[in-house]
Scaffold this motif. Structure first.
Motif, PDB file in Angstrom:
ATOM      1  N   ARG A 272       0.911  -1.114  -0.002  1.00 24.15           N
ATOM      2  CA  ARG A 272      -0.054  -0.026   0.022  1.00 24.15           C
ATOM      3  C   ARG A 272       0.804   1.024  -0.015  1.00 24.15           C
ATOM      4  NH1 ARG A 272      -3.297  -1.868   2.968  1.00 24.15           N
ATOM      5  NH2 ARG A 272      -5.027  -2.334   1.522  1.00 24.15           N
ATOM      6  N   ALA A 273       2.057   1.243   0.820  1.00 21.00           N
ATOM      7  CA  ALA A 273       2.873   2.346   0.871  1.00 21.00           C
ATOM      8  C   ALA A 273       3.778   2.521  -0.386  1.00 21.00           C
ATOM      9  CB  ALA A 273       3.975   2.278   1.986  1.00 21.00           C
ATOM     10  N   ALA A 274       4.406   1.316  -0.867  1.00 19.84           N
ATOM     11  CA  ALA A 274       4.970   1.301  -2.129  1.00 19.84           C
ATOM     12  C   ALA A 274       5.998   2.339  -2.464  1.00 19.84           C
ATOM     13  CB  ALA A 274       4.078   0.910  -3.047  1.00 19.84           C
ATOM     14  N   GLU A 275       7.030   2.547  -1.435  1.00 19.85           N
ATOM     15  CA  GLU A 275       7.771   3.712  -1.484  1.00 19.85           C
ATOM     16  C   GLU A 275       8.973   3.333  -2.311  1.00 19.85           C
ATOM     17  OE1 GLU A 275       8.399   4.995   2.524  1.00 19.85           O
ATOM     18  OE2 GLU A 275       6.202   5.790   2.763  1.00 19.85           O
ATOM     19  N   PRO A 276       9.388   3.996  -3.319  1.00 16.52           N
ATOM     20  CA  PRO A 276      10.625   3.361  -4.319  1.00 16.52           C
ATOM     21  C   PRO A 276      11.752   3.554  -3.258  1.00 16.52           C
ATOM     22  CG  PRO A 276       9.496   4.816  -5.405  1.00 16.52           C
ATOM     23  CD  PRO A 276       8.635   5.248  -3.963  1.00 16.52           C
ATOM     24  N   GLN A 277      12.218   4.300  -2.588  1.00 13.47           N
ATOM     25  CA  GLN A 277      13.114   4.319  -1.830  1.00 13.47           C
ATOM     26  C   GLN A 277      13.568   3.235  -0.841  1.00 13.47           C
ATOM     27  OE1 GLN A 277      10.909   6.413  -1.456  1.00 13.47           O
ATOM     28  NE2 GLN A 277      10.622   7.364   0.803  1.00 13.47           N
ATOM     29  N   HIS A 278      12.393   2.686  -0.302  1.00 12.73           N
ATOM     30  CA  HIS A 278      12.368   1.754   0.686  1.00 12.73           C
ATOM     31  C   HIS A 278      12.135   0.102  -0.063  1.00 12.73           C
ATOM     32  CE1 HIS A 278      10.991   4.875   3.777  1.00 12.73           C
ATOM     33  NE2 HIS A 278      12.251   4.513   3.873  1.00 12.73           N
ATOM     34  N   SER A 279      11.230   0.058  -0.899  1.00 10.06           N
ATOM     35  CA  SER A 279      10.674  -1.236  -1.520  1.00 10.06           C
ATOM     36  C   SER A 279      10.641  -0.904  -2.956  1.00 10.06           C
ATOM     37  CB  SER A 279       9.501  -1.814  -1.146  1.00 10.06           C
ATOM     38  OG  SER A 279       9.567  -1.971   0.289  1.00 10.06           O
ATOM     39  N   PRO A 280      11.640  -0.642  -3.880  1.00  9.00           N
ATOM     40  CA  PRO A 280      11.533  -0.543  -5.385  1.00  9.00           C
ATOM     41  C   PRO A 280      11.042  -1.402  -6.191  1.00  9.00           C
ATOM     42  CG  PRO A 280      13.957  -0.887  -4.632  1.00  9.00           C
ATOM     43  CD  PRO A 280      13.161  -0.626  -3.326  1.00  9.00           C
ATOM     44  N   GLU A 281      10.946  -2.764  -5.729  1.00  5.68           N
ATOM     45  CA  GLU A 281      10.378  -3.690  -6.429  1.00  5.68           C
ATOM     46  C   GLU A 281       8.599  -3.772  -6.091  1.00  5.68           C
ATOM     47  OE1 GLU A 281      12.849  -4.600  -4.323  1.00  5.68           O
ATOM     48  OE2 GLU A 281      14.567  -4.942  -5.627  1.00  5.68           O
ATOM     49  N   LEU A 282       8.465  -3.480  -5.117  1.00  4.90           N
ATOM     50  CA  LEU A 282       6.953  -3.418  -4.765  1.00  4.90           C
ATOM     51  C   LEU A 282       6.345  -2.242  -5.177  1.00  4.90           C
ATOM     52  CD1 LEU A 282       6.548  -4.717  -1.013  1.00  4.90           C
ATOM     53  CD2 LEU A 282       6.723  -5.923  -3.323  1.00  4.90           C
ATOM     54  N   ALA A 283       7.228  -0.896  -5.171  1.00  6.69           N
ATOM     55  CA  ALA A 283       6.527   0.290  -5.979  1.00  6.69           C
ATOM     56  C   ALA A 283       6.589  -0.010  -7.335  1.00  6.69           C
ATOM     57  CB  ALA A 283       7.568   1.316  -5.612  1.00  6.69           C
ATOM     58  N   GLU A 284       7.414  -0.769  -7.934  1.00  9.97           N
ATOM     59  CA  GLU A 284       7.229  -0.773  -9.668  1.00  9.97           C
ATOM     60  C   GLU A 284       6.142  -1.798  -9.665  1.00  9.97           C
ATOM     61  OE1 GLU A 284       7.314  -0.998 -13.482  1.00  9.97           O
ATOM     62  OE2 GLU A 284       8.693   0.714 -12.191  1.00  9.97           O
ATOM     63  N   LEU A 285       5.780  -2.916  -8.962  1.00 18.00           N
ATOM     64  CA  LEU A 285       4.835  -3.721  -9.033  1.00 18.00           C
ATOM     65  C   LEU A 285       3.430  -2.822  -9.051  1.00 18.00           C
ATOM     66  CD1 LEU A 285       3.764  -6.862  -9.124  1.00 18.00           C
ATOM     67  CD2 LEU A 285       3.846  -6.805  -6.692  1.00 18.00           C
ATOM     68  N   MET A 286       3.453  -2.034  -8.001  1.00 15.34           N
ATOM     69  CA  MET A 286       2.192  -1.347  -7.930  1.00 15.34           C
ATOM     70  C   MET A 286       1.900  -0.290  -8.982  1.00 15.34           C
ATOM     71  SD  MET A 286       0.743  -3.262  -5.658  1.00 15.34           S
ATOM     72  CE  MET A 286      -0.924  -2.371  -5.690  1.00 15.34           C
ATOM     73  N   ARG A 287       2.747   0.353  -9.261  1.00 15.61           N
ATOM     74  CA  ARG A 287       2.849   1.230 -10.535  1.00 15.61           C
ATOM     75  C   ARG A 287       2.134   0.521 -11.754  1.00 15.61           C
ATOM     76  NH1 ARG A 287       7.679   3.719  -8.468  1.00 15.61           N
ATOM     77  NH2 ARG A 287       8.686   2.434  -9.994  1.00 15.61           N
ATOM     78  N   SER A 288       2.931  -0.792 -12.090  1.00 14.14           N
ATOM     79  CA  SER A 288       2.586  -1.661 -12.971  1.00 14.14           C
ATOM     80  C   SER A 288       1.084  -1.928 -13.112  1.00 14.14           C
ATOM     81  CB  SER A 288       3.411  -2.791 -13.240  1.00 14.14           C
ATOM     82  OG  SER A 288       2.943  -3.717 -14.395  1.00 14.14           O
ATOM     83  N   TYR A 289       0.460  -2.516 -11.928  1.00 21.75           N
ATOM     84  CA  TYR A 289      -0.867  -2.833 -11.969  1.00 21.75           C
ATOM     85  C   TYR A 289      -1.767  -1.437 -12.235  1.00 21.75           C
ATOM     86  CZ  TYR A 289      -0.561  -7.626  -9.877  1.00 21.75           C
ATOM     87  OH  TYR A 289      -0.461  -8.892  -9.618  1.00 21.75           O
TER      88      TYR A 289
END
Length: 211
Positions: free
Chosen positions: A184-201
Motif C-alpha cells: 500500500r505504501a510502495a515507497e521506491p526508496q524503501h521497496s523499489p520492487e514493490l513500488a514498481e509492481l504497484m505502478r504496473s498494476y
C-alpha cells in the motif's frame, strides 16, 4: 480451509465477470499440444514443467497452492524475461534460465494468483481503486507463499531476499499484514520492487479504463 479461502478478486469482479470463480476443466481433460495457450515468444516444455511441478508438490507451500486452485486451469510456458508472471487464462510464463528452486518458488506465487483470479485483471466496469485493493490482498498472499517456498527450498538472494528477511519469524497473519502495508505504501526508496509492481498494476488498470 486454505483450499476454500475467500477469493477477493473474484468477489470484486463478480459483476463484471460472471464466470469468475467458476471451476474450469483441468488441462489434462484437453488434447495436449506443445504450443496451445502459450503467448507469442514463449513455448511449452512439458518435461521441464513436469519437473518443476513435482518440486511444487513436494513442499508444503506448493501443495497448499495446488489445493487452493480447485479446478481452475493453468498452463506453464517458458520464455519470459522476468522470473515469472501470470497471463490471461491462467498461463504461467517462466524465465527458462532461472534456477530450478527459484522457479518452483515462483510457480507457488503464480498459482496463488490463478486461484485468486488475478489472471483476469483488470476487469471492465470496475473502479481501479477497488481492483487495486483486491490486488494488494492477493499479492500479499502470493509473496508470502513464495517466501515460504524459498525458505523450504533454501533459495537465497534475488529480489525477495530483503522481504524474506523481514518476514522471518513472523506468524502468517503478521506476514500478510506487513506485506499489505508495504504494498500500500510502495515507497521506491524503501521497496523499489514493490513500488514498481504497484505502478504496473495501476497503469494496466488505467489503460484498460481508457484513462
Amino acid at each position: 480451509m486454505h483450499a476454500r479461502r475467500y477469493r477477493v478478486l473474484c468477489l470484486v469482479l463478480a459483476t463484471a465477470l460472471p464466470g469468475c470463480g467458476t471451476p474450469v476443466m483441468a488441462g489434462a481433460d484437453r488434447a495436449a499440444s506443445p504450443t496451445t495457450g502459450c503467448p507469442e515468444g514463449t513455448v511449452a516444455e512439458p518435461r521441464r514443467a513436469a519437473t518443476l511441478l513435482e518440486g511444487v508438490t513436494n513442499i508444503r507451500s506448493g501443495a497448499r497452492a495446488l489445493a487452493g486452485l480447485g479446478l481452475r486451469d493453468y498452463k506453464i510456458c517458458f520464455g519470459g524475461r522476468e522470473l515469472g508472471s501470470v497471463r490471461a487464462g491462467g498461463v504461467l510464463v517462466l524465465d527458462r534460465s532461472a534456477p530450478e528452486p527459484a522457479s518452483i518458488a515462483r510457480i507457488v506465487h503464480l498459482l496463488e494468483h490463478v486461484a485468486d483470479g488475478l489472471d483476469r485483471f483488470p476487469a471492465p466496469a470496475v473502479p481501479c481503486s477497488q481492483q487495486l485493493e483486491a490486488v494488494i490482498a492477493g499479492e500479499a498472499r502470493a509473496i508470502a507463499a513464495e517466501v515460504e517456498a524459498r525458505d523450504e527450498l533454501g533459495v537465497e538472494g534475488g529480489a525477495l531476499a530483503e522481504l524474506a528477511e523481514q518476514l522471518r519469524g513472523l506468524a502468517v497473519d503478521e506476514r500478510l499484514a506487513l506485506l499489505e502495508r508495504e504494498l500500500r505504501a510502495a515507497e521506491p526508496q524503501h521497496s523499489p520492487e514493490l513500488a514498481e509492481l504497484m505502478r504496473s498494476y495501476a497503469a494496466r488498470c488505467e489503460r484498460a479504463a481508457g484513462g
